[in-house]
Each structure stands twice: as structure tokens, then as C-alpha cells.
Write a protein that holds these residues in place. Structure first.
Motif, short mmCIF file in Angstrom:
data_model
loop_
_atom_site.label_atom_id
_atom_site.label_comp_id
_atom_site.label_asym_id
_atom_site.label_seq_id
_atom_site.Cartn_x
_atom_site.Cartn_y
_atom_site.Cartn_z
N THR A 1 48.79 39.03 39.54
CA THR A 1 49.01 39.34 38.12
C THR A 1 50.47 39.20 37.74
N HIS B 1 53.07 35.74 35.08
CA HIS B 1 54.06 35.77 34.00
C HIS B 1 55.29 34.92 34.31
N GLU B 2 55.28 34.21 35.42
CA GLU B 2 56.44 33.43 35.84
C GLU B 2 56.05 31.96 35.93
#
Length: 236
Positions: free
Chosen positions: A185, A189-190
Motif C-alpha cells: 500500500t 503512492h511512489e
């Protein structure tokens, strides 16, 4: 998580006995022999830094050529001149690896591969602290080593490891799944980071004789999948 905590408390005497028994009975295999940095192949240069624990160090394979690092370099070498460097050791955790990266002078890398998590799961530290440390490690790879793309390997499924007896295997397996899901998770986001699944380790015959580490067949499959993702992502 509450169920796991209660189960751990209730079964703690048995779990302690099992953990001590596993440590005493476990076959201690050496790390793969051979160079931990080399250049191979032809084509555009690609600098690869591999960091991690005993699996990154090649425990379960006789030489680095048969371990993950060597097989990955070989798989990439038909497309690139690969300059690879391995920083890994048996028992390494995310905090100890972060400290080592901060202390050592290493060559710059275009891509970095991270193989960590199993020892963090086994040693029982809190998951939020591990996630923060892992994030710091990724930042070091970007900011100090220049990595433009990171490949993070799945936390191994300890629930499938034949060395571990139940209920210890069950509890560590559930904990490993939680750590892996949380990491996956966070990586979502990267945009410069990729999550790489491990090969299917349920076939005991493909594991090392200690029942805990990959064997050469698993290393080969793992390296091919890693190389496939790296090449499909294109130039860095």
C-alpha cells in the motif's frame, strides 16, 4: 491483529519453545560465494544496487552466479552493460541495512533492488516503525545513491516455510502477510517504485535444504521476473 495478539499471549510458552527448537535444529547454510560486484553484458550502461538479507546474499545457492544477484545480472546483460553491486548479509533487518547504507561509500546506482522484511517480521517489532524505517531506506537509495527506480520484493510468505512448526508458522505467516500488505500500500503512492512478487515457494523441492531459503530454481525464476519488470519499464 487483536486475534493474533491474544493468540500470541495465550500460546507464548509454546511459541518460545518452538522458536528455540527451530534455532537449534535449523541447518545454517553459508552465503553464496563469489564476487559481490562485477560488470557484464553489452549495450547501454545500467548500474544496479541490490541490498538485503540472506536471500539477497544468496543463501541456498552455491555461488553468486546461481543466486539472485548473478542471475539477475545475466538476465539483464543481453540488453545492457550491467554494473552490479551487492550489499547483503544473513540476519539483516531494515534498520541494520539502513545504517549500513548510511555508513558505507557505495557507487551510484540507476536502479536499486530491496529484499528485506523476513527478519523484521520474525523479530517482532511494531509494523508502523518498520514502515517508517523502510521509507527512510528508500529515501537514502534515491537521495544518496541516485537510484531513479526502486524494485521492492514481496515480504516472504512465512506461512509456507516448511522449516517452521505450527502454530509458530501460522502466526508468523499472518504477520508476514500484514507487513507485506502494508508495504505494498505504501509503495502504491511512489511512482518510481515497483513491487515485485516472489516466485511460488510452496514446492519444497525448489527450496534450499534448510527449508527456509530459496534454492537455485527459485532464484532463477525470481531473477527472470525482476529482469522482466526492469526491462519492460524502459530506460532510466
Amino acid at each position: 491483529m487483536i486475534l493474533d495478539t491474544l493468540t500470541t499471549v495465550i500460546l507464548s510458552p509454546l511459541l518460545l519453545i518452538q522458536a528455540i527448537g527451530v534455532r537449534k535444529a535449523a541447518l545454517r547454510l553459508p552465503e553464496a560465494t563469489g564476487p559481490r560486484n562485477a560488470t557484464c553484458g553489452s549495450g547501454p550502461p545500467l548500474r544496479v544496487l541490490i541490498v538485503g538479507d540472506s536471500s539477497a546474499a544468496g543463501v541456498g545457492a552455491p555461488t553468486q552466479d546461481a543466486a539472485l544477484a548473478g542471475q539477475l545480472a545475466a538476465a539483464l546483460s543481453s540488453h545492457h552493460t550491467v554494473h552490479w553491486h551487492l550489499i547483503a548479509s544473513t540476519g539483516a533487518t531494515t534498520p541494520t541495512t539502513l545504517a549500513r547504507l548510511q555508513a558505507e561509500t557505495l557507487p551510484a546506482a540507476d536502479i536499486a533492488i530491496v529484499i528485506l522484511g523476513v527478519n523484521d517480521v520474525i523479530r517482532g517489532g511494531p509494523m508502523p516503525r518498520w514502515l517508517r524505517t523502510h521509507s527512510l531506506l528508500r529515501a537514502v537509495l534515491r537521495d544518496r545513491k541516485g537510484a531513479q527506480r526502486l524494485y521492492i520484493s514481496q515480504v516472504p510468505p512465512l506461512g509456507a516455510f516448511p522449516l517452521l512448526p505450527n502454530p509458530l508458522r501460522w502466526l508468523l505467516g499472518r504477520r508476514a502477510v500484514r507487513f507485506d500488505m502494508a508495504l505494498r500500500t505504501a509503495l502504491g503512492h511512489e511512482p518510481d517504485t515497483r513491487y515485485v512478487l516472489l516466485p511460488d515457494m510452496l514446492d519444497v523441492t525448489d527450496m534450499a535444504e534448510d527449508g527456509f531459503h530459496p534454492g537455485p530454481v527459485i532464484y532463477a525464476t525470481w531473477a527472470k521476473e525482476m529482469a522482466r519488470q526492469i526491462l519492460s519499464d524502459g530506460p532510466v
